[in-house]
Write an enzyme that holds these catalytic residues in place. Structure first.
Site: not given
Ligand code: BTN
Length: 290
Positions: A76, A141, A276
């Protein structure tokens, strides 16, 4: 992937990798196997990027793309998602909806409920959610989701739901991540990624079915019961760097965070906002650690 040097013999894997296997995953899915079309690939830039491309080419609702390794995993807010070979579960699911894109606002939170149910079913009762949809264990996390939505206001629409779960983090991956993290195996989950993916897909099918019929509303109180900051003093950081302080007061039916502030109840949408807890003695200005 962790390589260990063995004197006089060369290298060996730090730990064996249990490769993803469609047949195994399907076995765990039982009757829900029909909901999905499973695609397992070795290496891809990002499962979200690839599945978004496939959706333009007409890929069906329920396509799952799981990768052993992503070279450009996306998180994100433009962040990078780091994971090593065999150390994570990285996959995306394509869901198509008759409703318009606006209807999908709470989908990310609905997905969070499914993920918590899945992880709890594997015996990890300490798993919680941090708005909008991080999974945490004792504030570390363990998983995150990236939901990307396309479509018309009046429908149809689609969502690519990307999930990254830390399964057994390698030291090198841990070092690259700039926040407190843990992984499922360290926390006591069975050493079986196929079972984990099967369980997650099973629970996602259920929450998406509920969501499709009635939106996020029926899942809202369950989501709130999992929120790690429920009733706590928190700080929200807006895209321009402004900080807003208040008490986490639940979520709306559209997935917005409700914050009780001095000037009343405010709503925040997940897009570019981060959250947070407010530590004792911290001041409103100059807070960091988002
Ligand atoms: C976050 O916590 O910021 C979101 C992470 C999301 C990661 C997943 S891995 C599978 C899918 N492909 C990506 O490029 N991102 C999501």
């Amino acid at each position: 992937m962790e390589l260990l040097r063995v004197r006089g013999q060369g290298y060996r894997l730090g730990a064996p990798i249990d490769w993803l296997d469609s047949t195994e995953i399907r076995r765990h899915l039982g009757q829900q196997a029909e909901t999905y079309e499973l695609r397992v690939v070795d290496i891809v830039e990002s499962t979200n990027t690839m599945l978004l491309e496939d959706s333009v080419g007409g890929a069906a609702s329920g396509v799952v793309l799981a990768a052993e390794l992503q070279t450009r995993g996306r998180g994100r807010r433009g962040r990078v998602w780091h994971s090593g070979l065999g150390g994570a579960l990285t996959f995306s699911v394509l869901w198509r909806f008759e409703q318009g894109a606006g209807f999908l606002a709470g989908l990310g939170l609905a997905v969070g409920v499914g993920l918590v149910r899945a992880v709890r079913s594997l015996g990890l009762e300490d798993i919680m959610l941090k708005w909008p949809n991080d999974l945490v264990i004792r504030h570390r996390k363990v998983a995150g989701t990236l939901v990307e939505i396309h479509g018309d206001v009046l429908g149809p629409s689609l969502a690519v739901v990307g999930v990254g779960m830390n399964f057994r983090l390698h030291a090198a991956t841990r070092e690259r991540v700039d926040q407190a993290v843990t992984d499922l195996v360290t926390e006591g989950a069975p050493h079986d990624r196929n079972r984990l993916l099967g369980e997650v897909l099973l629970q996602l099918a259920r929450v998406v079915e509920t969501f499709r019929a009635s939106g996020f509303g029926p899942l809202r109180s369950e989501w709130e019961s999992y929120h790690v900051y429920a009733g706590r003093r928190v700080v929200v950081r807006l895209p321009d760097g402004t900080l807003e302080e208040g008490t986490a007061a639940g979520v709306g039916e559209d997935g917005a965070l409700l914050l009780q502030t001095r000037s009343g109840l405010r709503r925040f949408h997940s897009g570019e906002v981060s959250l947070r807890a407010l530590g004792v003695g911290e001041r409103r200005r100059g807070a960091s650690g988002f």
